[in-house]
Every structure is written in structure tokens, then in C-alpha cells.
Design a protein around this motif. Sequence first.
Motif, PDB file in Angstrom:
ATOM      1  N   ARG A 188       0.366  -0.602 -24.063  1.00 30.82           N
ATOM      2  CA  ARG A 188      -0.453   0.575 -24.347  1.00 30.82           C
ATOM      3  C   ARG A 188       0.401   1.831 -24.466  1.00 30.82           C
ATOM      4  O   ARG A 188       0.141   2.681 -25.323  1.00 30.82           O
ATOM      5  CB  ARG A 188      -1.505   0.751 -23.256  1.00 30.82           C
ATOM      6  CG  ARG A 188      -2.434   1.935 -23.484  1.00 30.82           C
ATOM      7  CD  ARG A 188      -3.544   1.937 -22.451  1.00 30.82           C
ATOM      8  NE  ARG A 188      -2.992   1.966 -21.098  1.00 30.82           N
ATOM      9  CZ  ARG A 188      -3.721   1.839 -19.989  1.00 30.82           C
ATOM     10  NH1 ARG A 188      -5.027   1.647 -20.100  1.00 30.82           N
ATOM     11  NH2 ARG A 188      -3.159   1.880 -18.801  1.00 30.82           N
ATOM     12  N   ALA A 189       1.439   1.935 -23.628  1.00 33.66           N
ATOM     13  CA  ALA A 189       2.318   3.095 -23.724  1.00 33.66           C
ATOM     14  C   ALA A 189       3.062   3.115 -25.055  1.00 33.66           C
ATOM     15  O   ALA A 189       3.199   4.163 -25.685  1.00 33.66           O
ATOM     16  CB  ALA A 189       3.309   3.076 -22.559  1.00 33.66           C
ATOM     17  N   PRO A 211       3.981  10.751 -20.485  1.00 30.39           N
ATOM     18  CA  PRO A 211       4.816   9.560 -20.267  1.00 30.39           C
ATOM     19  C   PRO A 211       4.130   8.584 -19.314  1.00 30.39           C
ATOM     20  O   PRO A 211       3.607   8.975 -18.266  1.00 30.39           O
ATOM     21  CB  PRO A 211       6.099  10.134 -19.642  1.00 30.39           C
ATOM     22  CG  PRO A 211       6.087  11.583 -19.994  1.00 30.39           C
ATOM     23  CD  PRO A 211       4.639  11.981 -20.049  1.00 30.39           C
ATOM     24  N   GLU A 212       4.105   7.311 -19.678  1.00 32.37           N
ATOM     25  CA  GLU A 212       3.502   6.275 -18.856  1.00 32.37           C
ATOM     26  C   GLU A 212       4.160   4.945 -19.163  1.00 32.37           C
ATOM     27  O   GLU A 212       4.896   4.811 -20.133  1.00 32.37           O
ATOM     28  CB  GLU A 212       1.990   6.191 -19.111  1.00 32.37           C
ATOM     29  CG  GLU A 212       1.625   5.865 -20.541  1.00 32.37           C
ATOM     30  CD  GLU A 212       0.131   5.782 -20.742  1.00 32.37           C
ATOM     31  OE1 GLU A 212      -0.613   5.831 -19.749  1.00 32.37           O
ATOM     32  OE2 GLU A 212      -0.301   5.655 -21.903  1.00 32.37           O
ATOM     33  N   GLY A 213       3.880   3.969 -18.294  1.00 31.85           N
ATOM     34  CA  GLY A 213       4.431   2.639 -18.510  1.00 31.85           C
ATOM     35  C   GLY A 213       5.791   2.462 -17.850  1.00 31.85           C
ATOM     36  O   GLY A 213       6.141   3.150 -16.877  1.00 31.85           O
ATOM     37  N   ARG A 218       8.649   5.460 -20.778  1.00 34.42           N
ATOM     38  CA  ARG A 218       8.609   6.868 -20.370  1.00 34.42           C
ATOM     39  C   ARG A 218       9.760   7.647 -20.995  1.00 34.42           C
ATOM     40  O   ARG A 218       9.589   8.804 -21.425  1.00 34.42           O
ATOM     41  CB  ARG A 218       8.683   6.962 -18.842  1.00 34.42           C
ATOM     42  CG  ARG A 218       7.448   6.420 -18.125  1.00 34.42           C
ATOM     43  CD  ARG A 218       7.662   6.410 -16.617  1.00 34.42           C
ATOM     44  NE  ARG A 218       6.488   5.921 -15.926  1.00 34.42           N
ATOM     45  CZ  ARG A 218       5.512   6.705 -15.465  1.00 34.42           C
ATOM     46  NH1 ARG A 218       5.603   8.014 -15.630  1.00 34.42           N
ATOM     47  NH2 ARG A 218       4.474   6.200 -14.853  1.00 34.42           N
ATOM     48  N   GLN A 219      10.930   7.032 -21.036  1.00 29.49           N
ATOM     49  CA  GLN A 219      12.073   7.698 -21.646  1.00 29.49           C
ATOM     50  C   GLN A 219      11.831   7.950 -23.130  1.00 29.49           C
ATOM     51  O   GLN A 219      12.163   9.014 -23.659  1.00 29.49           O
ATOM     52  CB  GLN A 219      13.328   6.853 -21.445  1.00 29.49           C
ATOM     53  CG  GLN A 219      14.600   7.502 -21.974  1.00 29.49           C
ATOM     54  CD  GLN A 219      15.821   6.642 -21.719  1.00 29.49           C
ATOM     55  OE1 GLN A 219      15.705   5.538 -21.171  1.00 29.49           O
ATOM     56  NE2 GLN A 219      16.979   7.118 -22.101  1.00 29.49           N
ATOM     57  N   ALA A 220      11.227   6.965 -23.817  1.00 27.52           N
ATOM     58  CA  ALA A 220      10.922   7.151 -25.237  1.00 27.52           C
ATOM     59  C   ALA A 220       9.894   8.258 -25.437  1.00 27.52           C
ATOM     60  O   ALA A 220       9.988   9.054 -26.385  1.00 27.52           O
ATOM     61  CB  ALA A 220      10.408   5.840 -25.831  1.00 27.52           C
ATOM     62  N   ASN A 225       8.624  13.807 -27.154  1.00 24.02           N
ATOM     63  CA  ASN A 225       8.165  15.173 -26.896  1.00 24.02           C
ATOM     64  C   ASN A 225       9.251  16.189 -27.196  1.00 24.02           C
ATOM     65  O   ASN A 225       8.988  17.255 -27.775  1.00 24.02           O
ATOM     66  CB  ASN A 225       7.715  15.297 -25.443  1.00 24.02           C
ATOM     67  CG  ASN A 225       6.432  14.533 -25.157  1.00 24.02           C
ATOM     68  OD1 ASN A 225       5.657  14.259 -26.077  1.00 24.02           O
ATOM     69  ND2 ASN A 225       6.208  14.192 -23.911  1.00 24.02           N
ATOM     70  N   SER A 226      10.490  15.860 -26.796  1.00 26.27           N
ATOM     71  CA  SER A 226      11.601  16.769 -27.073  1.00 26.27           C
ATOM     72  C   SER A 226      11.839  16.904 -28.574  1.00 26.27           C
ATOM     73  O   SER A 226      12.050  18.007 -29.099  1.00 26.27           O
ATOM     74  CB  SER A 226      12.862  16.269 -26.367  1.00 26.27           C
ATOM     75  OG  SER A 226      13.973  17.096 -26.662  1.00 26.27           O
TER      76      SER A 226
END
Length: 443
Positions: A188-189, A211-213, A218-220, A225-226
Amino acid sequence: MNPLRRIVPRGLLGRALLIILVPLVLLQVVALYIFYGSHLDVISRRLAGAVAGDVAMVVELLGRNPRQEDRGWIFREAAWRLDLSLAFEQGAVLGPAANRRASLPLLPLEEDLDAAMRERVRLPFDTDWQSDPRSVIIRVQLPDGVLHVEAARKRLFTGTLYLFVIWVVGSSALLFGVAALFMKNQVRAVRRLAEAAEAFGRGRDLGPMKPEGAAEARQAALAFNSMQSRIRRFVESRTEMLAGISHDLRTPLTRLRLGLAMLPAAAQAEAQAMTQDVEEMDRLISAYLAFARGEGTEQAAPADLAELVEEVAAKARRDGAQVDLAVPEEPVIAPVRADALRRCLGNLLDNARKHARRIAVALTRVPRPDAAGAWAMVTVDDDGPGIPEESREEAFRPFATFSAGGTGLGLAIARDIARAHGGDIVLEDSPLGGLRARVRLPV
């Protein structure tokens, strides 16, 4: 094409579950085969041998004690001590072999019992597995009649098999369910990241994603976002810079236009040509800035493509073009940047109007090959000279011109807008004899 690709799931969730499920099933199959092929087989032969031995003992006792009172005593003792129900049919003869199969075909009950009876009784017999669901009826041919033996079916197999099967199936289902729930949360993330990237690529600003998972997901998400923030800052700074350039360039052009207008009447003939050059420069600057700006500030919103196409066609008619229009009666709703899409279609109709006398515009809705939604197809046909097939891709390059009087940015801007919506533009031969521009947009 590899046949495995047709059965292997395409999604990450399906493939991850397949990676977990295949080894799990193979492990359970091996465990079941070991149990079924060794332990269960031995137990079945021993239980069948015990029942056949009891029947053989009864047959032996009846042969040594043929009197009626002895037969009654043997029947009572067999029922009490051996759990066998006996009956004797005087003068009966067994018919043709009528062995009927057991109702548990996966178990070797019938074969093991038949083998044990042949080994220990050594008399003609048959078995009936279907008359009574709780017992098996064995008929043995004796010299003076047929002996009927009813043995409880539970004596021939053990309930451990059911417990083992329940354990195998239950543990597999439990592990698969836990794995499916866990992998669904992880996938899902990734799916949300893909949806956010798709929406951002189509010009819809959904803001930073949460960020989730797993740590990698989360790093991706943080990297996305950046990247989104950097691209947004770049577009904003470029738009501000282009607005300043537009002001700086148009200010001297305005002074030139005013200066030419104030020239004496005797010089107006020469000034007219210069005024046209100034207007051409102003038009070129507007086109260049529009291409560089890329309509990046407008937000996508649901719109009826049929109404939008009708508006663009009506404007082309007002500019003097002969346009035949065909749109569906029902609305074709899609999330688009309406002003940008008007510019895209307007550029296509302007190009057709410059080179052709007749233009045909059509809007259709076609399903996608992957069954994920549909495409809205806008076709612009003309009866002009067209573009050679080998030069059609070159026509989309900025500043590429195939006729006098053009800036070479119309098709480039149109394709840029179509691709920003997740679609594309291709050039083909038109049924009218000229060029067809086919715009594909996701619905």
C-alpha cells in the motif's frame, strides 16, 4: 512469449504472496507425502491385519465347532470381545466379485483389507463399504453358507489423519493470511507513492505524502517529497523570472510601437512594415514564454472534454476555419487543466487552419488494453499537404518549422501539455488526405 508470464501476477502484492505461498505449499505437500506414504500406510496395514485376523479367528472357531449351540457362543463372544457383529446365512453362495469402493478414496483401506483377508482367511470373500457409513460388511464363503461380518469402520483408520490435515490446512491458511495482511500494508505504501507521483506528473498538487510502511518505502516517500518541493520551487522561480523577462522585453517594444505611431503621415507607409515586425516580435515572445512556462501554475480539476472540444472548435470557426465536429452526447469527464488543454487543442486547430480548407474534429472514448480505465481520443483531421511520415517526430521538436510564418512551437507546446496530463499526441495520415493529430488523454 513465456507461458509463465500469463499465470504469474503482475502486481507486487500478488508476486510477493506467490513467493511465500509456493514454498509453503511445497513444504506441506512433502510433509503430507511423508505422512501418507509411510506412517499412514503402516498404520492402515496394521489395522486391516487386526480386523482380518479377528475374522480369520472366527472362521477357524466356526470350522472347529460346527454345532448350533457352539455357533451362538462364538457369535456372542465375537460381539463382546472383538466388536464384530456376526450373522450366518445357511446354504448361501457368494455371487460374482462385487467389491464396492470405500467412501474415503484417498485412504488405502480397501486394498489393505483385501490383502490382509487374502493372507489370513484364504477363503472366497467380498466387502461392502457403502451399505453402512459407519461400518464395513465382510462376507466370507464357508462350506455350508456365507458368514456376514460387520466391523466398525473406525477400527480400520485412525482419526490422526484428520488432525494432521486440519493442522496442515489451518497452519497454511493462518500463515498465508498473516503474510497477505503484512504484505498488503507494505505494498500500500508503494502504491500510494506511485499514485502521488502520477498525480504530480499530471499537475495535481496533493501536497507531501505521509511516509509509511517499511524503511525503504519511507525513505522513498521522503525522497519524493523532497523532489516535489525542489521541482515546485524551480517552477515558481522560473515563472517569476519569465514574468520579469516578459516585462523587460515588452517595455521597449511598447515604446517602439508608440514611436512608430507618432511618426508623421509621410512616413506611415514605411512605419507600417516596421509596426508589423514589432507585432511579430511581440507574438514570438509570447509564444516562447508560453512554451518555457509550460502552463505549470494551473491545477487540474474534473471537466467535460466534450464541452471543452466544442469551445475550441467554436473559436476556430470564429477565426474563419471550416470545422466539422463530432462529440458524444454523454459527458466525458476527466481531471485536466482546462486552460492548458484549450491551448493544446487550439494549437492543433491553428496549425490545421493555416494549411487546410477543411478540418474535422472528433472526440471518442476507448477502453485501455490493460482494462485500467479508459482513454479519451481527440482527433484533428485536415485536407492539407500533411507532413511526411519520416518527419512527423521532428515536427514536435521546439522551433522546427515546415512552412513560412510559424514559430515551430505549436506542436511542441501541444505535446508537452498532453504528456503533462498523462497522455500523448501522435501524427498520422488523415482520411481527408492531409494530416491527423490524435490526442490521447486518460479518463
